[in-house]
Design an enzyme around this catalytic site. Structure first.
Site, PDB file in Angstrom:
ATOM      1  N   ASP A 107       0.859  -1.172   0.000  1.00  0.00           N
ATOM      2  CA  ASP A 107       0.000   0.000   0.000  1.00  0.00           C
ATOM      3  C   ASP A 107       0.906   1.236   0.000  1.00  0.00           C
ATOM      4  O   ASP A 107       2.114   1.141   0.258  1.00  0.00           O
ATOM      5  CB  ASP A 107      -0.886  -0.047   1.253  1.00  0.00           C
ATOM      6  CG  ASP A 107      -1.800   1.147   1.369  1.00  0.00           C
ATOM      7  OD1 ASP A 107      -2.261   1.654   0.330  1.00  0.00           O
ATOM      8  OD2 ASP A 107      -2.052   1.589   2.506  1.00  0.00           O
ATOM      9  N   PHE A 108       0.327   2.398  -0.281  1.00  0.00           N
ATOM     10  CA  PHE A 108       1.148   3.611  -0.337  1.00  0.00           C
ATOM     11  C   PHE A 108       0.950   4.492   0.897  1.00  0.00           C
ATOM     12  O   PHE A 108       1.807   4.553   1.768  1.00  0.00           O
ATOM     13  CB  PHE A 108       0.841   4.405  -1.612  1.00  0.00           C
ATOM     14  CG  PHE A 108       1.708   5.631  -1.766  1.00  0.00           C
ATOM     15  CD1 PHE A 108       3.033   5.513  -2.170  1.00  0.00           C
ATOM     16  CD2 PHE A 108       1.208   6.889  -1.482  1.00  0.00           C
ATOM     17  CE1 PHE A 108       3.838   6.629  -2.295  1.00  0.00           C
ATOM     18  CE2 PHE A 108       1.999   8.022  -1.598  1.00  0.00           C
ATOM     19  CZ  PHE A 108       3.326   7.894  -2.013  1.00  0.00           C
ATOM     20  N   ASP A 109      -0.218   5.137   1.023  1.00  0.00           N
ATOM     21  CA  ASP A 109      -0.456   6.058   2.141  1.00  0.00           C
ATOM     22  C   ASP A 109      -0.517   5.300   3.464  1.00  0.00           C
ATOM     23  O   ASP A 109      -1.246   4.306   3.599  1.00  0.00           O
ATOM     24  CB  ASP A 109      -1.764   6.815   1.925  1.00  0.00           C
ATOM     25  CG  ASP A 109      -1.693   7.761   0.745  1.00  0.00           C
ATOM     26  OD1 ASP A 109      -1.171   8.871   0.904  1.00  0.00           O
ATOM     27  OD2 ASP A 109      -2.161   7.373  -0.356  1.00  0.00           O
TER      28      ASP A 109
END
Length: 312
Positions: free
Chosen positions: A32-34
């Protein structure tokens, strides 16, 4: 998720992870990023991966024994330009999937993009009097950000958002919640777990999948990789389908650095040591995509595989 339990700190699961890698020849690392590679910030446009995470992802992406994928709620074009290196990206919670030179888009989500546009436009007007509310149109989905909204006003935002979605989306759109956000998307049983399942289906046999994420929307991906692979929840110790836990993006970098050295070395030794054909059924790593990643029962038409289109 009634059967979920709080995940253990990563150090308590280190032996299990070593054991998984000891029997593998390839690693699928989905991120995932955030909140995972990038710290959560008040302004979503300002989000950026930490330098340590960026370097660790680049190391993994360069390893021949590792396939690295970014799986985000952000639009594909958005997350693609925020971190470079991987050849695989999933955006809009798996509704968009880029693998190499091809891009896939869920056909139902594409068909309902006009409704997302209409809802986001209506919300701009309905919520204009609520301070610090931000509406993000991601084409296939929309997000109402309430992180900077005064807590006393957040129920008003939720009420108005629900009213607008009900009016303009009807049964074709639905709302889900995340960390200080309301997500608006097509009412179809599709999520990050489905995207991870599709990515894994293209992997070599004897592949160990790892997924690292921080939010409710990552739970379907944890269910997809567990228990044969490793799900890692970032932050909090609430019950989760993930078996492991890291506290913050800085800890993600430390773990990815470990994977890039100790993990990759183990995979390379395994590839050198064995000459037998890979057999995914023998290792028990074959994964079935989670088709229940969003609430509700939908028609068969809504579960159609995303159709591939050549990227421009």
């Amino acid at each position: 998720m009634s059967d979920a339990t709080p995940p253990q700190l990563i150090d308590e699961q280190r032996d299990r992870i070593r054991s998984r890698l000891a029997g593998a020849s390839h690693l699928l690392c989905c991120l995932d990023f955030d909140g995972t590679l990038a710290p959560i910030v008040d302004d979503p446009d300002a989000a950026a991966p930490t330098a340590e995470n960026e370097a660790a992802v680049a190391t993994l992406a360069a390893a021949s024994s590792v396939t690295t994928a970014i799986v985000s709620g952000r639009a594909l074009a958005d997350v693609r330009q925020r971190i470079d290196g991987p050849k695989t990206y999933a955006g809009n919670h798996g509704l968009e999937l880029e693998r190499g030179e091809s891009v896939a888009v869920h056909p139902v989500a594409r068909k309902r993009a006009a409704k997302i546009e209409r809802v986001c436009t209506a919300l701009e007007t309905a919520l204009e009097h609520v301070p610090n509310t931000r509406i993000e149109n991601k084409r296939l989905t929309g997000t109402v950000h309430v992180r900077s909204v005064p807590p006393a006003l957040r129920p008003i935002v939720e009420h108005l958002t629900t009213a607008v979605v009900d009016r303009f989306g009807g049964d074709e759109l639905e709302i889900s919640t995340g960390k200080r956000i309301l997500e608006i998307g097509p009412s179809i049983p599709w999520g990050k777990g489905n995207a991870v399942g599709l990515i894994d289906a293209d992997m070599p046999a004897r592949t160990v999948p790892i997924y690292i994420g921080d939010d409710v929307t990552d739970e379907s991906a944890f269910r997809t990789v567990e228990p044969k692979g490793i799900g890692i929840r970032v932050g909090g110790d609430e019950p989760s389908a993930a078996s492991c836990r890291l506290d913050a993006p800085d800890d993600v970098a430390t773990f990815l650095e470990w994977l890039g050295s100790v993990g990759v070395d183990a995979l390379e030794r395994n590839r050198t040591r064995t000459n037998s054909p890979d057999d995914r059924s023998r290792t028990g790593i074959h994964l079935i995509p989670d088709t229940c990643s969003t609430a509700g029962t939908r028609s068969n038409a809504d579960t159609t595989r995303i159709d591939e289109i050549r990227s421009s």
